[in-house]
Design a protein around this motif. Structure first.
Motif, PDB file in Angstrom:
ATOM      1  N   LEU A 995       0.840  -1.207   0.000  1.00  0.00           N
ATOM      2  CA  LEU A 995       0.000   0.000   0.000  1.00  0.00           C
ATOM      3  C   LEU A 995       0.868   1.247   0.000  1.00  0.00           C
ATOM      4  N   ARG A1003       0.450   0.470  -6.017  1.00  0.00           N
ATOM      5  CA  ARG A1003      -0.475   0.770  -4.907  1.00  0.00           C
ATOM      6  C   ARG A1003      -1.908   0.483  -5.324  1.00  0.00           C
ATOM      7  N   ARG A1010      -6.275  -5.930  -1.493  1.00  0.00           N
ATOM      8  CA  ARG A1010      -6.503  -5.918  -0.048  1.00  0.00           C
ATOM      9  C   ARG A1010      -7.981  -5.715   0.259  1.00  0.00           C
ATOM     10  N   PHE A1014     -10.351  -8.117   2.503  1.00  0.00           N
ATOM     11  CA  PHE A1014     -11.107  -7.635   3.653  1.00  0.00           C
ATOM     12  C   PHE A1014     -12.549  -8.115   3.595  1.00  0.00           C
TER      13      PHE A1014
ATOM     14  N   GLU B  29     -10.962   6.893 -16.112  1.00  0.00           N
ATOM     15  CA  GLU B  29      -9.800   6.331 -15.438  1.00  0.00           C
ATOM     16  C   GLU B  29      -8.645   7.310 -15.546  1.00  0.00           C
ATOM     17  N   ARG B  30      -7.848   7.372 -14.502  1.00  0.00           N
ATOM     18  CA  ARG B  30      -6.680   8.245 -14.573  1.00  0.00           C
ATOM     19  C   ARG B  30      -5.749   7.720 -15.660  1.00  0.00           C
ATOM     20  N   ILE B  45       1.819  10.116  -3.293  1.00  0.00           N
ATOM     21  CA  ILE B  45       0.367   9.940  -3.186  1.00  0.00           C
ATOM     22  C   ILE B  45      -0.273  11.328  -3.308  1.00  0.00           C
ATOM     23  N   ASP B  46      -1.140  11.517  -4.300  1.00  0.00           N
ATOM     24  CA  ASP B  46      -1.699  12.860  -4.498  1.00  0.00           C
ATOM     25  C   ASP B  46      -3.222  12.856  -4.342  1.00  0.00           C
ATOM     26  N   GLU B  49      -5.226  10.484  -6.423  1.00  0.00           N
ATOM     27  CA  GLU B  49      -5.130   9.072  -6.025  1.00  0.00           C
ATOM     28  C   GLU B  49      -6.102   8.772  -4.885  1.00  0.00           C
ATOM     29  N   LEU B  53      -9.724   6.449  -4.820  1.00  0.00           N
ATOM     30  CA  LEU B  53     -10.059   5.405  -3.847  1.00  0.00           C
ATOM     31  C   LEU B  53     -11.523   5.482  -3.438  1.00  0.00           C
ATOM     32  N   ARG B 113      -8.557   0.991   4.999  1.00  0.00           N
ATOM     33  CA  ARG B 113      -8.143  -0.273   4.387  1.00  0.00           C
ATOM     34  C   ARG B 113      -7.138  -0.057   3.266  1.00  0.00           C
ATOM     35  N   SER B 114      -7.160   1.127   2.645  1.00  0.00           N
ATOM     36  CA  SER B 114      -6.390   1.321   1.421  1.00  0.00           C
ATOM     37  C   SER B 114      -5.131   2.141   1.592  1.00  0.00           C
ATOM     38  N   LEU B 115      -4.964   2.809   2.718  1.00  0.00           N
ATOM     39  CA  LEU B 115      -3.782   3.654   2.863  1.00  0.00           C
ATOM     40  C   LEU B 115      -2.783   3.026   3.827  1.00  0.00           C
TER      41      LEU B 115
END
Lengths: 1021, 167
Positions: A995, A1003, A1010, A1014, B29-30, B45-46, B49, B53, B113-115
């Motif tokens: 991550l 990432r 992930r 979960f 999509e980026r 990480i900007d 991003e 999420l 959960r994602s960072l």
């Protein structure tokens, strides 16, 4: 007791006693007897006499069954008189005990198929059935027999049945009333449909007939699991729908039913009703719809305004369109009111004001409804747009924010797009023409707003306005082209300029003069502007792209092709400061043009003649001047530039007709073999061109141009004769194994392979391949050109593998052996990718290669066992080569093949994951990922190993491997939950690290994987 | 427990609070840049991003994403990679939206959960867009309450439904 009543049926076997199980064979024998003429059917009846008249109904049933079986086998041989007797007999039996009825029906079914049925009997049979049999208390199979009898008579005795009048219809209504079995319903529905469509009298029974079928609507049927009959819900729906929508006479009953079901809460009922309504519109007219239009409209409106599901919404819109079409189509009598007019007025009234509300909340649903109604017919379109266009213009001017402008413009775009449906028609007095000026100024004003999305919609709207021929006048068109030119040349946002190019390409065929005058000129000027700063290179690329995009009309192409070729000439002369990149860009544009024009043979031939000799000429000139001239001319001879030219030449040759191709190739080949320069334009060639002759440096450069020859001869259709083919092939073979320059050697090898692939089988080919094998043996064993020899081996193997040539096995063995070679081994492993992949050039489909469908599977089955064995016996240092080869093969195999082979291969693949070679790791991951989803059972056995290895690889130094490993972990989460749930904490913990990977792409995959882990085993997944 | 505000479920067949929301266009999509494909160069990480999420989180009421409902916008996402902080403002579709806490919770859970663990995640309502803004923000900032909420199987189910991709 006598089993089958002593059925002494065969004259050949008198007095034999039959067991029950022998009845069938006895029946067959009796039938044989009848067929052979040794006995008549009446003999059979007489012999069966005692059981037929037995007091026990069971016995009578057996006798009758036996007779029916005989009849079923030989009904076609019966005489009219016999049939008449039998019919009367069986009709009479219908009154008998209920146990005999099934057998009687069987017999009647056989008789219903007789051609020799006397007139009047069909009616009498049916009357008897209608009167004597209560069909719905029979078993499914027997009911089916009744339907079959009716179907048979309907197809052979239509006129006779019609003489029964409405009684037949009424009789059938009673027969099918209460039917429950889906198999029987399918037949019954078909009969009802035939009754209606073939014009049987319905009399006073229209409503009854509707009731007896519509009671099944909407169909609610779930086929039982493992249903052997394979009847789906959809079959019943389609079959019932065909009945309900077969006659306008049902309209007064059907429409209220449909409206009721549309208003229900059950989604499937809504859907079915909408679709049935849609189908009904095909046959209805205004008379049928008249009383129901307002309820239909309010139901449809509700489905769109308060949409619960996208499918229902779109079905609702399509029903609205069908209604509008239906009303538009109806023929009016003089005193009828035009219902279309009032229907559309109502719709406009309900939707218009939503377009004007300041918060614009219901704009989209309203616009969709209006567009659906307008889509019914051109008349409807005119009526709706007459009111909507001025409104949109007014709203556009009233609103200020660009997001609101965009919404309005998108609505307009939808209407403009819709107009395409009806093709060209005089726009005289049409709403489009009336609002043209206002619409144009609205669209043009959108183009100058600083909002890319708005500009994009504006460009598309302009395209549609332009496509309506005769709408825009000359000044409008010039303005349009100028705006597009502005976007193409000066807009920084590439999305906008691309959209403008696309628009230009679409409109050019309709307005070639305007585009030639306003755009092509500007583009060629833009190309000629000297390169002063970096930004101009960018602009030049734009011009090149745009020139290709607008070349969609022959007259424009004849202007743009010379512009591009002149640009290359300048590069070659060194008069412009251009790098390789600009040559490559020009070539890309030329290639795009070739692909755009190939459908028109004449244009394509023009392109071929203008471009191919010119490119070859420039390259030949550059190669001759090489040591005398400046560095600049070398630009054209770089491998990058040559490769770009290869693509153009190939694209300019692959669609030639065999005749024209033969004409052209007869000049191109002598150029390379004999230095015959007449193929090339111009005559200023300082020296000779002899690419196949041995010699000093300048000739070495000339040899590179073999790539251009390859592009030409390998792209031609298979039946085009190549002049001096044998000599050419031998020269190519020699060059491929002797050139120090890899580019040259590879081009020669590919050219050789491309020609060999198309070479007809026979002694000539065998001899040629023999020579090639000798060269290969020699080259692979020793000397400075082993890599070149390997390249040749790979390409020739591919050429032969594609056409299933018997020599392939020999070549494959050679490759497998070379995997163990410490020097060449890794390259051989990589070479398997070349063998398995689709070849984009010489051995590809577009180049007309001789390619069999299953060559990959064939190679797989031939090669993999040896490969696996080789892996196990190989020295540790070269094991990776085998794994590399294997993973390349597996990566290109169709998944179904792979899934079946997985159990044997998986252990090896797991080994490959631990191999330190990055290529092996990556291609193994790519190969495994889809299998994790497709073969959960096999994979589950190894889940422990897989989790471990994948997690390790998420730490790989190569980004691509980390990404692939994470994708595999994501796929693992889709295995059965009990299998993977034990690993959940470990995986979630381990995935915390990626991550925070330094690469965003990694990432992203880590987050997805992930997130999925979960959700494992939690509610709501 | 987090309190009654979290309780109502969309599955109850109750009429929707906001039946006809205005629907916004989804960002594409980026696009992947050459720099992102380079193995060596690190990508910070900007804002985009972080926005990527959360933009595809489903709304608990509608079959739409938070992005389509304009509940989350890229301009309301702030991230500082170096200081490991993230701040997200979200805007309920109507000021009395009873789903506000649930939406906030979904955003928060998705980010946790994602960072990477080093990040401090702050999720709150865009000032002035909700009647009980304060109360909701307080609930979302309270770690223990968030943790307790996620132990409630029913809540977890709703949150997971919001977080799993479109069907």
């Amino acid at each position: 007791m006598m089993a089958a009543g002593g059925a002494d049926v065969d004259a050949g076997a008198p007095g034999s006693q039959l067991q029950p199980w022998e009845r069938e064979s006895a029946a067959r024998e009796a039938a044989e007897g009848v067929k052979a003429g040794t006995c008549t059917i009446l003999d059979v009846v007489e012999t069966l006499g005692s059981p037929l008249e037995n007091a026990d109904p069971q016995m009578r049933a057996r006798g009758l069954q036996m007779l029916s079986e005989v009849l079923l086998q030989c009904y076609s041989l019966l005489q009219e008189k016999e049939v008449t007797h039998l019919v009367l007999f069986f009709e009479n039996r219908l009154k008998d005990h209920h146990a005999v009825i099934p057998s009687v029906l069987q017999g009647l079914k056989a008789l219903s198929m007789c051609a020799a049925l006397a007139p009047g009997l069909a009616v009498s049979v049916l009357k008897a059935i209608f009167q004597e049999v209560h069909v719905q208390s029979l078993l499914q199979l027997d009911r089916h027999t009744v339907y079959s009898i009716i179907t048979n008579f309907m197809s052979s005795r239509e006129a006779e049945l019609k003489s029964l009048g409405a009684d037949f219809t009424f009789g059938f209504i009673q027969v099918m009333d209460g039917e429950k079995d889906p198999r029987n319903l399918l037949v019954a529905f078909q009969i009802v449909r035939d009754i209606i469509v073939k014009g049987y009298a319905l009399g006073p029974f229209v409503e009854e007939l509707f009731e007896v079928t519509s009671c099944y609507f909407p169909i609610d049927f779930i086929p039982p699991p493992n249903d052997p009959h394979g009847i789906q819900r959809e079959d019943l729906i389609a079959s019932l729908r065909a009945v309900l929508t077969s006659t306008p006479a049902f309209a007064e009953f059907l429409l209220p039913l449909l409206i009721e079901k549309m208003d229900s809460d059950v989604q499937s009922a809504k859907m079915d009703s909408l679709q049935t309504m849609n189908a009904a519109c095909m046959i209805y007219g205004q008379k049928e719809l008249k009383d129901f239009l307002s309820s239909l409209w309010s139901s449809l409106r509700r489905e769109v305004f308060q949409t619960a599901s996208e499918r229902i919404e779109s079905e609702g819109l399509s029903t609205l369109r069908a209604l509008s079409t239906c009303l538009s189509r109806s023929v009016l009598s003089s005193d009828d009111e035009d219902l279309l007019d009032s229907f559309l007025r109502g719709i406009l009234q309900d939707c218009r004001h939503h377009l004007c509300e300041p918060d614009m909340k219901l704009v989209w649903p309203s616009a969709k409804l209006l567009q659906a109604a307008a889509g019914g017919s051109l008349r409807a379109y005119y009526q709706i747009t007459k009111s909507v266009f001025p409104l949109l213009v007014e709203q556009y001017n009233k609103h200020l924010q660009s997001s609101q402008h965009r919404t309005i413009l998108e609505v307009l775009l939808g209407f403009l797009e819709l107009r395409q449906k009806w093709g060209h028609e005089e726009e005289d007095k049409s709403p489009l023409l009336c609002s043209k000026d206002a619409l144009c100024s609205m669209v043009f004003s959108a183009l100058v707003e600083p909002n890319v999305q708005l500009q994009l919609v504006g460009i598309r709207a302009l395209t549609f306005l332009g496509l309506l021929q005769g709408l825009l006048d000359l000044p409008d068109m010039d303005r349009l082209v100028n705006s597009l030119a502005q976007f193409i040349l000066h807009e920084e946002d590439s999305q906008t300029s691309l959209a403008a190019m696309e628009a230009a390409g679409t409109l050019t065929p309709f307005y070639p003069e305007a585009f030639s005058r306003c755009l092509v000129q500007k583009l060629s000027e833009g190309l000629q502007s000297e390169l002063r700063e970096d930004s101009t290179q960018f602009q030049q690329d734009r011009c090149l792209q745009a020139l290709a995009a607008v070349s969609t009309h022959p007259s424009i192409m004849k202007e743009t092709v010379p512009v591009l070729l002149q640009h290359l000439q300048k590069v070659q002369k060194g008069s412009t400061q251009a790098g390789v990149q600009s040559v490559v860009s020009v070539c890309q544009s030329l290639k795009q043009m070739a692909l755009q024009c190939h459908q028109n043979a004449q244009n394509y031939w023009y392109f071929h003649q203008a471009v191919v000799p010119c490119l070859m000429g420039l390259a030949v000139q550059a190669a001759m001047q090489e040591n005398t001239h400046t560095m600049l001319s070398k630009v054209l001879l770089t491998e990058e530039a040559l490769s770009a030219m290869v693509l153009v030449i190939s694209a300019a040759c692959m669609y030639l007709s065999p005749e024209l191709a033969a004409q052209s190739v007869s000049k191109a080949v002598p150029l390379f073999l004999d230095g015959e320069l007449s193929f090339l334009p111009g005559n200023s060639f300082p020296s000779t061109f002899q690419p196949f002759q041995d010699g000093q440096r300048p000739v070495q450069t000339q040899k590179k141009l073999v790539a251009l020859l390859m592009a030409f001869v390998c792209s031609l259709p298979r039946n085009v004769p190549i002049p001096q083919q044998d000599r050419l092939l031998r020269d190519l073979l020699a060059l491929s194994c002797s050139s120090d320059c890899l580019f040259t050697a590879t081009a020669a090898a590919k050219c050789f392979a491309g020609l060999v692939n198309k070479h007809p089988a026979g002694p000539q080919l065998d001899e040629l391949l023999g020579a090639a094998m000798d060269k290969l043996e020699q080259g692979l064993n020793e000397g400075p050109h082993r890599i070149q020899a390997l390249t040749l081996l790979l390409w020739v193997s591919k050429a032969l593998l594609l056409r299933y040539h018997p020599l392939t096995t020999h070549l494959t063995d050679k490759l497998l052996m070379l995997l163990g070679d410490t020097v060449l081994g890794p390259a051989v492993g990589d070479g398997f990718a070349l063998l398995m992949a689709d070849s984009p050039d010489v051995l590809g489909k577009s180049c007309h290669a001789d390619m069999r469908l299953m060559f990959r599977q064939r190679f797989f089955t031939e090669c993999v066992p040896q490969l696996v064995q080789g892996f196990h016996t190989a020295a540790p240092g070269v094991k990776a080569n085998y794994l590399k080869g294997l993973s390349h093969i597996l990566n290109h195999l169709p998944k179904p093949v792979l899934v079946t082979e997985l159990p044997t291969l998986l252990p090896l693949l797991l080994e490959a994951l631990s191999c330190s070679d990055h290529v092996v790791q990556l291609s193994t991951l790519h190969c495994l990922q889809p299998l994790l989803l497709d073969a959960p059972l096999v994979v589950s056995l190894h889940v422990d190993t897989l989790v471990g290895k994948f997690l390790t690889l998420t730490d790989s130094p190569a980004m691509a491997i980390r990404i692939a490993a994470l994708q595999c972990l994501h796929a693992l989460a889709s295995l059965p939950t009990p299998v993977v749930i034990p690993y959940k904490p470990r995986v979630i913990r381990a995935l915390a690290k990626p991550l925070d990977d330094k690469k965003r792409l990694v990432r992203k995959e880590a987050v997805t994987a992930r997130g999925e882990w979960f959700l494992l085993g939690t509610p709501g997944r | 427990m987090v309190g009654p505000a979290l309780a109502p479920s969309p599955a109850g067949g109750v009429a929707l609070e906001n039946a006809n929301p205005l629907i916004y266009r989804r960002q594409g999509e980026r696009p992947v840049t050459a720099r992102e494909e380079d193995d060596e160069l690190p990508d910070a990480i900007d804002d985009r991003e972080i926005f990527d999420l959360i933009r595809s989180i489903n709304d608990p009421e509608h079959p739409l994403t938070l992005e389509e409902l304009n509940v989350v916008e890229q301009v309301r996402v702030k991230v500082n990679d170096a200081e490991s902080t993230v701040s997200v403002e979200f805007t309920p579709t109507i000021p009395h939206c009873s789903m506000a806490t649930l939406i906030g919770l979904s955003i928060k859970v998705k980010l946790i959960r994602s960072l990477p663990e080093r990040f401090k995640v702050d999720v709150h309502i865009t000032p002035g867009t909700h009647a009980s803004e304060h109360a909701v923000n307080k609930q979302l900032a309270d770690k223990e309450r968030v943790a307790a909420a996620l132990e409630n199987a029913h809540l977890l189910e709703v949150v997971n439904q919001c977080l799993s991709g479109r069907p």
